[in-house]
Design a protein around this motif. Structure first.
Motif, PDB file in Angstrom:
ATOM      1  N   ARG A   1      33.279  54.917  34.864  1.00  0.00           N
ATOM      2  CA  ARG A   1      32.545  53.911  33.763  1.00  0.00           C
ATOM      3  C   ARG A   1      33.465  53.075  32.746  1.00  0.00           C
ATOM      4  NH1 ARG A   1      26.841  54.847  33.650  1.00  0.00           N
ATOM      5  NH2 ARG A   1      26.659  56.694  34.855  1.00  0.00           N
ATOM      6  N   LEU A   2      33.009  52.084  32.304  1.00  0.00           N
ATOM      7  CA  LEU A   2      33.822  51.295  31.535  1.00  0.00           C
ATOM      8  C   LEU A   2      34.004  51.939  29.846  1.00  0.00           C
ATOM      9  CD1 LEU A   2      33.426  48.920  33.531  1.00  0.00           C
ATOM     10  CD2 LEU A   2      33.910  47.491  31.723  1.00  0.00           C
ATOM     11  N   THR A   3      35.157  52.221  29.292  1.00  0.00           N
ATOM     12  CA  THR A   3      35.180  52.887  28.044  1.00  0.00           C
ATOM     13  C   THR A   3      35.035  52.063  27.144  1.00  0.00           C
ATOM     14  OG1 THR A   3      37.577  52.599  28.243  1.00  0.00           O
ATOM     15  CG2 THR A   3      36.791  54.533  28.991  1.00  0.00           C
TER      16      THR A   3
ATOM     17  N   ALA B   1      36.690  55.401  32.860  1.00  0.00           N
ATOM     18  CA  ALA B   1      36.915  56.732  33.015  1.00  0.00           C
ATOM     19  C   ALA B   1      36.410  57.391  34.176  1.00  0.00           C
ATOM     20  CB  ALA B   1      35.876  57.351  31.625  1.00  0.00           C
ATOM     21  N   VAL B   2      37.446  57.852  34.822  1.00  0.00           N
ATOM     22  CA  VAL B   2      37.400  58.304  36.243  1.00  0.00           C
ATOM     23  C   VAL B   2      37.087  59.807  36.364  1.00  0.00           C
ATOM     24  CG1 VAL B   2      38.280  58.294  38.751  1.00  0.00           C
ATOM     25  CG2 VAL B   2      38.397  56.038  37.041  1.00  0.00           C
TER      26      VAL B   2
ATOM     27  N   ASP C   1      43.131  73.813  30.620  1.00  0.00           N
ATOM     28  CA  ASP C   1      42.640  72.820  29.392  1.00  0.00           C
ATOM     29  C   ASP C   1      43.025  71.297  29.878  1.00  0.00           C
ATOM     30  OD1 ASP C   1      42.246  74.877  27.871  1.00  0.00           O
ATOM     31  OD2 ASP C   1      44.478  75.054  27.266  1.00  0.00           O
ATOM     32  N   GLU C   2      43.136  70.934  31.152  1.00  0.00           N
ATOM     33  CA  GLU C   2      43.364  69.556  31.528  1.00  0.00           C
ATOM     34  C   GLU C   2      42.093  68.719  31.230  1.00  0.00           C
ATOM     35  OE1 GLU C   2      43.866  69.353  35.678  1.00  0.00           O
ATOM     36  OE2 GLU C   2      46.192  69.940  35.464  1.00  0.00           O
ATOM     37  N   PRO C   3      42.098  67.341  31.117  1.00  0.00           N
ATOM     38  CA  PRO C   3      40.952  66.448  30.784  1.00  0.00           C
ATOM     39  C   PRO C   3      40.126  66.733  32.063  1.00  0.00           C
ATOM     40  CG  PRO C   3      42.934  65.221  30.744  1.00  0.00           C
ATOM     41  CD  PRO C   3      43.214  66.773  30.890  1.00  0.00           C
ATOM     42  N   SER C   4      38.876  66.422  31.958  1.00  0.00           N
ATOM     43  CA  SER C   4      37.895  66.288  33.091  1.00  0.00           C
ATOM     44  C   SER C   4      37.880  64.816  33.557  1.00  0.00           C
ATOM     45  CB  SER C   4      36.573  66.709  32.861  1.00  0.00           C
ATOM     46  OG  SER C   4      36.113  65.813  31.733  1.00  0.00           O
ATOM     47  N   ALA C   5      38.667  64.069  32.958  1.00  0.00           N
ATOM     48  CA  ALA C   5      38.570  62.456  33.534  1.00  0.00           C
ATOM     49  C   ALA C   5      39.968  61.915  33.358  1.00  0.00           C
ATOM     50  CB  ALA C   5      37.602  61.507  32.653  1.00  0.00           C
ATOM     51  N   ASP C   6      40.398  60.839  34.235  1.00  0.00           N
ATOM     52  CA  ASP C   6      41.498  59.966  33.769  1.00  0.00           C
ATOM     53  C   ASP C   6      40.931  58.738  33.306  1.00  0.00           C
ATOM     54  OD1 ASP C   6      43.505  61.718  34.628  1.00  0.00           O
ATOM     55  OD2 ASP C   6      42.513  61.575  36.646  1.00  0.00           O
ATOM     56  N   PHE C   7      41.781  57.925  32.372  1.00  0.00           N
ATOM     57  CA  PHE C   7      41.544  56.666  31.996  1.00  0.00           C
ATOM     58  C   PHE C   7      42.524  55.909  32.371  1.00  0.00           C
ATOM     59  CE2 PHE C   7      39.859  60.132  29.163  1.00  0.00           C
ATOM     60  CZ  PHE C   7      38.662  59.514  28.762  1.00  0.00           C
ATOM     61  N   ILE C   8      41.932  54.957  33.344  1.00  0.00           N
ATOM     62  CA  ILE C   8      42.997  54.029  34.171  1.00  0.00           C
ATOM     63  C   ILE C   8      42.498  52.552  33.874  1.00  0.00           C
ATOM     64  CG2 ILE C   8      43.400  53.396  36.592  1.00  0.00           C
ATOM     65  CD1 ILE C   8      42.379  56.256  37.374  1.00  0.00           C
ATOM     66  N   ASP C   9      43.620  51.668  33.667  1.00  0.00           N
ATOM     67  CA  ASP C   9      43.628  50.624  33.102  1.00  0.00           C
ATOM     68  C   ASP C   9      43.723  49.544  34.417  1.00  0.00           C
ATOM     69  OD1 ASP C   9      43.622  51.175  30.487  1.00  0.00           O
ATOM     70  OD2 ASP C   9      45.938  51.369  30.374  1.00  0.00           O
ATOM     71  N   PHE C  10      42.679  48.671  34.339  1.00  0.00           N
ATOM     72  CA  PHE C  10      42.770  47.514  35.514  1.00  0.00           C
ATOM     73  C   PHE C  10      42.969  46.177  34.697  1.00  0.00           C
ATOM     74  CE2 PHE C  10      40.326  51.395  36.960  1.00  0.00           C
ATOM     75  CZ  PHE C  10      40.778  51.338  38.192  1.00  0.00           C
TER      76      PHE C  10
ATOM     77  N   THR D   1      53.158  49.528  35.473  1.00  0.00           N
ATOM     78  CA  THR D   1      52.339  49.532  36.626  1.00  0.00           C
ATOM     79  C   THR D   1      50.970  49.332  36.375  1.00  0.00           C
ATOM     80  OG1 THR D   1      53.869  51.361  37.257  1.00  0.00           O
ATOM     81  CG2 THR D   1      51.882  51.454  38.420  1.00  0.00           C
ATOM     82  N   GLU D   2      50.438  48.599  37.114  1.00  0.00           N
ATOM     83  CA  GLU D   2      49.202  47.967  37.136  1.00  0.00           C
ATOM     84  C   GLU D   2      48.245  48.216  38.149  1.00  0.00           C
ATOM     85  OE1 GLU D   2      49.571  44.045  34.049  1.00  0.00           O
ATOM     86  OE2 GLU D   2      50.299  43.623  36.212  1.00  0.00           O
ATOM     87  N   PHE D   3      46.833  48.266  38.120  1.00  0.00           N
ATOM     88  CA  PHE D   3      45.948  48.171  38.817  1.00  0.00           C
ATOM     89  C   PHE D   3      45.396  46.901  39.133  1.00  0.00           C
ATOM     90  CE2 PHE D   3      46.536  52.641  38.353  1.00  0.00           C
ATOM     91  CZ  PHE D   3      46.758  52.998  39.689  1.00  0.00           C
TER      92      PHE D   3
END
Length: 137
Positions: free
Chosen positions: A9-11, A33-34, A42-51, A93-95
């Motif tokens: 989902r878009l943040t 938010a993936v 304690d790791e986060p449950s999602a990764d925030f990836i830039d596109f 590094t970009e997607f």
């Protein structure tokens, strides 16, 4: 082959800008938010990836995407370097988006939005809910 597939989902609403060239090109940036499949400790449950999107992918994002939209993105991973204003070389590094599509129906999306907010745009908190985690207590 350089192909990455993400669903999330878009943040926030996409950021729109244009290149500073003779014929400006629209460039869209957004973050997804993936959800992670497995969470450890304690790791986060999602990764925030830039596109980054250019051309028709940018047009699509500008017209149809906004904060909370669940989408499926196909992208390629790319590295580039530039010199910043301080004269330092920066590597990024970009997607780069190749394809994007909706990952849920309009009806499902509206249900998600309704569950998260009430008619005034505030988050819904059920009667009798434990409010110890609210920031204004």
């Amino acid at each position: 082959m350089n192909k990455c597939i993400f669903m999330g989902r878009l943040t926030r609403d996409p950021e729109i800008r244009y290149t500073k060239s003779e014929t400006p090109v629209m460039v869209i940036n957004y973050t997804l938010a993936v959800d992670r499949k497995h969470k450890r400790g304690d790791e986060p449950s999602a990764d925030f990836i830039d596109f980054v999107a250019y051309g028709s992918a940018a047009d699509f994002a500008e017209k149809y995407l906004y904060k909370g939209t669940k989408i499926l993105v196909t992208a390629r991973c790319q590295k580039r370097s530039y010199t910043n204003k301080e004269g330092r070389k920066v590597t990024v590094t970009e997607f780069i988006i190749e394809d994007q599509e909706f990952a849920e129906s309009k009806r499902e999306q509206e249900k998600t939005e309704e569950a998260q907010t009430d008619k005034d745009g505030y988050m819904y908190i059920p009667e009798g809910a434990d409010d110890s985690g609210l920031p204004f207590n």
